[in-house]
Design a protein around this motif. Structure first.
Motif, PDB file in Angstrom:
ATOM      1  N   LEU A   1       0.826  -1.207   0.000  1.00 34.71           N
ATOM      2  CA  LEU A   1       0.000   0.000   0.000  1.00 34.71           C
ATOM      3  C   LEU A   1       0.862   1.259   0.000  1.00 34.71           C
ATOM      4  O   LEU A   1       0.536   2.247  -0.675  1.00 34.71           O
ATOM      5  CB  LEU A   1      -0.968  -0.011   1.186  1.00 34.71           C
ATOM      6  CG  LEU A   1      -2.077  -1.065   1.121  1.00 34.71           C
ATOM      7  CD1 LEU A   1      -2.897  -1.079   2.403  1.00 34.71           C
ATOM      8  CD2 LEU A   1      -2.981  -0.839  -0.087  1.00 34.71           C
ATOM      9  N   GLN A   2       1.970   1.225   0.735  1.00 36.45           N
ATOM     10  CA  GLN A   2       2.893   2.376   0.750  1.00 36.45           C
ATOM     11  C   GLN A   2       3.493   2.588  -0.641  1.00 36.45           C
ATOM     12  O   GLN A   2       3.563   3.713  -1.133  1.00 36.45           O
ATOM     13  CB  GLN A   2       4.013   2.171   1.779  1.00 36.45           C
ATOM     14  CG  GLN A   2       3.545   2.060   3.210  1.00 36.45           C
ATOM     15  CD  GLN A   2       2.720   3.249   3.650  1.00 36.45           C
ATOM     16  OE1 GLN A   2       3.092   4.396   3.420  1.00 36.45           O
ATOM     17  NE2 GLN A   2       1.574   2.990   4.249  1.00 36.45           N
ATOM     18  N   LYS A   3       3.901   1.493  -1.280  1.00 39.59           N
ATOM     19  CA  LYS A   3       4.480   1.591  -2.624  1.00 39.59           C
ATOM     20  C   LYS A   3       3.439   2.068  -3.636  1.00 39.59           C
ATOM     21  O   LYS A   3       3.748   2.860  -4.528  1.00 39.59           O
ATOM     22  CB  LYS A   3       5.060   0.242  -3.060  1.00 39.59           C
ATOM     23  CG  LYS A   3       6.349  -0.111  -2.350  1.00 39.59           C
ATOM     24  CD  LYS A   3       6.896  -1.444  -2.811  1.00 39.59           C
ATOM     25  CE  LYS A   3       8.197  -1.768  -2.111  1.00 39.59           C
ATOM     26  NZ  LYS A   3       8.767  -3.025  -2.549  1.00 39.59           N
ATOM     27  N   LEU A   4       2.207   1.586  -3.498  1.00 45.18           N
ATOM     28  CA  LEU A   4       1.139   2.024  -4.397  1.00 45.18           C
ATOM     29  C   LEU A   4       0.874   3.521  -4.237  1.00 45.18           C
ATOM     30  O   LEU A   4       0.722   4.239  -5.219  1.00 45.18           O
ATOM     31  CB  LEU A   4      -0.152   1.248  -4.141  1.00 45.18           C
ATOM     32  CG  LEU A   4      -0.196  -0.187  -4.633  1.00 45.18           C
ATOM     33  CD1 LEU A   4      -1.536  -0.816  -4.275  1.00 45.18           C
ATOM     34  CD2 LEU A   4       0.037  -0.274  -6.115  1.00 45.18           C
ATOM     35  N   ARG A   5       0.814   3.976  -2.980  1.00 39.01           N
ATOM     36  CA  ARG A   5       0.565   5.396  -2.724  1.00 39.01           C
ATOM     37  C   ARG A   5       1.660   6.239  -3.385  1.00 39.01           C
ATOM     38  O   ARG A   5       1.377   7.222  -4.077  1.00 39.01           O
ATOM     39  CB  ARG A   5       0.518   5.656  -1.213  1.00 39.01           C
ATOM     40  CG  ARG A   5       0.196   7.109  -0.871  1.00 39.01           C
ATOM     41  CD  ARG A   5       0.035   7.321   0.624  1.00 39.01           C
ATOM     42  NE  ARG A   5      -1.141   6.642   1.099  1.00 39.01           N
ATOM     43  CZ  ARG A   5      -1.137   5.682   2.040  1.00 39.01           C
ATOM     44  NH1 ARG A   5      -0.005   5.304   2.586  1.00 39.01           N
ATOM     45  NH2 ARG A   5      -2.248   5.115   2.427  1.00 39.01           N
ATOM     46  N   LYS A   6       2.915   5.841  -3.205  1.00 40.76           N
ATOM     47  CA  LYS A   6       4.037   6.584  -3.768  1.00 40.76           C
ATOM     48  C   LYS A   6       3.995   6.573  -5.298  1.00 40.76           C
ATOM     49  O   LYS A   6       4.176   7.590  -5.955  1.00 40.76           O
ATOM     50  CB  LYS A   6       5.359   6.006  -3.263  1.00 40.76           C
ATOM     51  CG  LYS A   6       6.555   6.800  -3.663  1.00 40.76           C
ATOM     52  CD  LYS A   6       7.825   6.277  -3.014  1.00 40.76           C
ATOM     53  CE  LYS A   6       8.994   7.160  -3.356  1.00 40.76           C
ATOM     54  NZ  LYS A   6      10.189   6.766  -2.646  1.00 40.76           N
ATOM     55  N   CYS A   7       3.720   5.401  -5.879  1.00 45.12           N
ATOM     56  CA  CYS A   7       3.646   5.261  -7.330  1.00 45.12           C
ATOM     57  C   CYS A   7       2.529   6.135  -7.896  1.00 45.12           C
ATOM     58  O   CYS A   7       2.723   6.837  -8.898  1.00 45.12           O
ATOM     59  CB  CYS A   7       3.418   3.790  -7.703  1.00 45.12           C
ATOM     60  SG  CYS A   7       3.275   3.476  -9.464  1.00 45.12           S
ATOM     61  N   LEU A   8       1.364   6.129  -7.249  1.00 44.62           N
ATOM     62  CA  LEU A   8       0.234   6.944  -7.723  1.00 44.62           C
ATOM     63  C   LEU A   8       0.542   8.442  -7.595  1.00 44.62           C
ATOM     64  O   LEU A   8       0.151   9.233  -8.458  1.00 44.62           O
ATOM     65  CB  LEU A   8      -1.043   6.580  -6.975  1.00 44.62           C
ATOM     66  CG  LEU A   8      -1.638   5.219  -7.332  1.00 44.62           C
ATOM     67  CD1 LEU A   8      -2.737   4.831  -6.358  1.00 44.62           C
ATOM     68  CD2 LEU A   8      -2.142   5.199  -8.767  1.00 44.62           C
ATOM     69  N   GLU A   9       1.233   8.815  -6.534  1.00 45.54           N
ATOM     70  CA  GLU A   9       1.628  10.221  -6.378  1.00 45.54           C
ATOM     71  C   GLU A   9       2.548  10.639  -7.512  1.00 45.54           C
ATOM     72  O   GLU A   9       2.414  11.737  -8.064  1.00 45.54           O
ATOM     73  CB  GLU A   9       2.307  10.446  -5.034  1.00 45.54           C
ATOM     74  CG  GLU A   9       1.343  10.465  -3.866  1.00 45.54           C
ATOM     75  CD  GLU A   9       2.045  10.527  -2.519  1.00 45.54           C
ATOM     76  OE1 GLU A   9       3.300  10.629  -2.466  1.00 45.54           O
ATOM     77  OE2 GLU A   9       1.334  10.461  -1.498  1.00 45.54           O
ATOM     78  N   LEU A  10       3.484   9.766  -7.873  1.00 45.47           N
ATOM     79  CA  LEU A  10       4.405  10.073  -8.975  1.00 45.47           C
ATOM     80  C   LEU A  10       3.671  10.211 -10.297  1.00 45.47           C
ATOM     81  O   LEU A  10       4.100  10.930 -11.185  1.00 45.47           O
ATOM     82  CB  LEU A  10       5.493   9.002  -9.088  1.00 45.47           C
ATOM     83  CG  LEU A  10       6.521   8.967  -7.950  1.00 45.47           C
ATOM     84  CD1 LEU A  10       7.419   7.751  -8.086  1.00 45.47           C
ATOM     85  CD2 LEU A  10       7.348  10.252  -7.952  1.00 45.47           C
ATOM     86  N   LYS A  11       2.541   9.519 -10.417  1.00 49.67           N
ATOM     87  CA  LYS A  11       1.736   9.585 -11.630  1.00 49.67           C
ATOM     88  C   LYS A  11       0.737  10.749 -11.582  1.00 49.67           C
ATOM     89  O   LYS A  11      -0.043  10.933 -12.492  1.00 49.67           O
ATOM     90  CB  LYS A  11       0.982   8.267 -11.861  1.00 49.67           C
ATOM     91  CG  LYS A  11       1.875   7.110 -12.219  1.00 49.67           C
ATOM     92  CD  LYS A  11       1.052   5.856 -12.378  1.00 49.67           C
ATOM     93  CE  LYS A  11       1.884   4.700 -12.849  1.00 49.67           C
ATOM     94  NZ  LYS A  11       2.228   4.778 -14.252  1.00 49.67           N
ATOM     95  N   GLY A  12       0.761  11.495 -10.476  1.00 49.69           N
ATOM     96  CA  GLY A  12      -0.145  12.638 -10.348  1.00 49.69           C
ATOM     97  C   GLY A  12      -1.570  12.270 -10.010  1.00 49.69           C
ATOM     98  O   GLY A  12      -2.507  13.008 -10.306  1.00 49.69           O
ATOM     99  N   MET A  13      -1.768  11.117  -9.402  1.00 41.15           N
ATOM    100  CA  MET A  13      -3.124  10.660  -9.054  1.00 41.15           C
ATOM    101  C   MET A  13      -3.420  10.918  -7.598  1.00 41.15           C
ATOM    102  O   MET A  13      -2.658  10.900  -6.760  1.00 41.15           O
ATOM    103  CB  MET A  13      -3.272   9.163  -9.338  1.00 41.15           C
ATOM    104  CG  MET A  13      -3.120   8.794 -10.776  1.00 41.15           C
ATOM    105  SD  MET A  13      -4.570   9.288 -11.663  1.00 41.15           S
ATOM    106  CE  MET A  13      -4.000   9.260 -13.314  1.00 41.15           C
TER     107      MET A  13
END
Length: 181
Positions: free
Chosen positions: A169-181
């Motif tokens: 979940l932490q990795k998903l949150r970070k990945c989505l933030e990088l994608k601007g979501m």
């Protein structure tokens, strides 16, 4: 049922040599999982089944040309994502609305596209997770299994399952933030 000792790569190789039994084994092994994955992208049961069936038909039709440079599971999930995105594009291209409801549908369509973009970004981020983390997360969040059930199924401790979910979940949150979501 299918023999879990036979690798996916072996089945793909056999399919390339016109082995229909191997094709059926791969279908049995992945159909439900791919449907769950594609449903997360499309949110439509009929479209999901159509997409996964189309994927397997394409796999059989192109069996002599298949070259897998990664593991077979990742290959199938990437195919599923490609076919699902194609389905989204096709549907949005042919959607028509009555003129008197144009404003409402335009608003709805924009929100639907944003939701589709988010869903695509989310599954792209999930695809980037390590295999075990992805498996645990999908079993928990998509299949709805309890941590204890996942622990028993994968023969790893509940504490490891909790850690895998939290880290994922932490990795998903970070990945989505990088994608601007």
């Amino acid at each position: 049922m299918f023999d879990t000792q036979i690798t996916d790569e072996y089945l793909i190789e056999r399919i390339g040599n016109n082995d229909y039994n191997s094709y059926n084994s791969l279908f049995d092994r992945y159909y439900v999982r791919l449907c769950q994955y594609v449903y997360g992208l499309l949110m439509d049961k009929d479209d999901t089944e159509d997409v996964v069936q189309e994927l397997f038909l394409s796999l059989w039709k192109n069996r002599s040309k298949i070259e897998i440079r990664e593991n077979a599971s990742a290959y199938l999930y990437k195919m599923a994502k490609y076919f699902a995105l194609n389905q989204i594009r096709t549907k949005s291209r042919y959607t028509t609305f009555p003129e008197n409801q144009e404003q409402y549908h335009l608003y709805y369509e924009e929100n639907q596209l944003e939701a589709d973009e988010f869903r695509i970004a989310l599954y792209d981020c999930i695809d980037r997770l390590p295999e075990r983390s992805r498996e645990v997360l999908l079993l928990h969040r998509i299949k709805g299994l309890k941590q204890k059930e996942i622990s028993e199924k994968l023969t790893i401790s509940v504490k490891t399952i909790k850690n895998q979910i939290w880290i994922s979940l932490q990795k998903l949150r970070k990945c989505l933030e990088l994608k601007g979501m």
